[in-house]
Write a protein that holds these residues in place. Sequence first.
Motif, PDB file in Angstrom:
ATOM      1  N   LYS A 153      48.507  31.779  11.971  1.00 49.85           N
ATOM      2  CA  LYS A 153      49.027  31.715  13.331  1.00 49.85           C
ATOM      3  C   LYS A 153      50.295  30.889  13.371  1.00 49.85           C
ATOM      4  N   LEU A 154      51.379  31.497  13.848  1.00 50.45           N
ATOM      5  CA  LEU A 154      52.643  30.793  13.984  1.00 50.45           C
ATOM      6  C   LEU A 154      52.617  29.899  15.216  1.00 50.45           C
ATOM      7  N   GLU A 155      53.585  29.009  15.293  1.00 48.46           N
ATOM      8  CA  GLU A 155      53.584  28.027  16.376  1.00 48.46           C
ATOM      9  C   GLU A 155      54.070  28.588  17.706  1.00 48.46           C
ATOM     10  N   ASN A 156      54.443  29.876  17.743  1.00 51.21           N
ATOM     11  CA  ASN A 156      54.727  30.527  19.024  1.00 51.21           C
ATOM     12  C   ASN A 156      53.494  31.251  19.550  1.00 51.21           C
ATOM     13  N   GLY A 157      52.339  31.085  18.865  1.00 53.92           N
ATOM     14  CA  GLY A 157      51.083  31.678  19.313  1.00 53.92           C
ATOM     15  C   GLY A 157      50.757  33.014  18.692  1.00 53.92           C
ATOM     16  N   CYS A 158      51.674  33.603  17.929  1.00 57.14           N
ATOM     17  CA  CYS A 158      51.448  34.909  17.324  1.00 57.14           C
ATOM     18  C   CYS A 158      50.562  34.784  16.081  1.00 57.14           C
TER      19      CYS A 158
END
Length: 266
Positions: free
Chosen positions: A109-114
């Motif tokens: 999970k990336l830190e933009n929520g994706c």
Amino acid sequence: MAIHFVYNGLGNFLNVLRDQKLCAEQAGSDLLVFSKVEHDFLRRHEAMIEREKIRILEYAPDKQQLILKMPIRAIFVAQGVTFRYLTQQMMKIGMKDDDWMLLNGGDFKLENGCTVEPDLALYPMAGKKRQSLFPHIVFEIGISQSVEELRSRADDYIRYSKGKINAVICLYAPQNQSYISWVVYKAFRQPDQDQAFESVIWGRGLITFYKDDHSGQYGLPATITTTGPIIIPIGKVPPGTPDELELIEEGLVEITEKFILRRWRG
């Protein structure tokens, strides 16, 4: 290119998915994009996703978008060849099995929520075989994606991991063309911005194949054009262990030769 659908409930979603699995190989479209997907789709349907062996390229709740990667043979062939090549290279420079983990489609999970699932992800191991939060190198194999889409994806990996994903290697293999191009995007940080990472092109090349119109087969690489060997840092390792991985022309030829020939010979 990608095929787009509107999410109309789980039943419709499964019907679309199964229909597309049958025609993905022939159509050459490896991405399915669903819009208006419920915010907690992954949590609510975790068991179904595992049962259906769905490859999630990206799930972005804020956009209500789910992108799936279909099981085209070319992707699996490229994954396997790349996996073997990297394993050989890491053994050559003295790394041990417990220094790294290379996953086919490991999701994070990336830190933009994706939530994303690259084609290959190389993790340095921290402490007692503990997996890092993010991989250090990511591989993306583009068949139906455009060059711009691959670049944007590489930039997202680096930007939204704050540089913890140090390099993204993109292999671009469009349908019905006799070449593969490859680009390495490297993490870059402006001196006055501690956490504002972005991607920059670090190296690129082109491998060309000629078609034999009489036999219908594709021959060995005819020409190679590159910017020279690429040295990729693979993260912190035990003292005295080399911390660079050399991705050389010979290895790229091996990867792309098998990728191209296997795909077009069926």
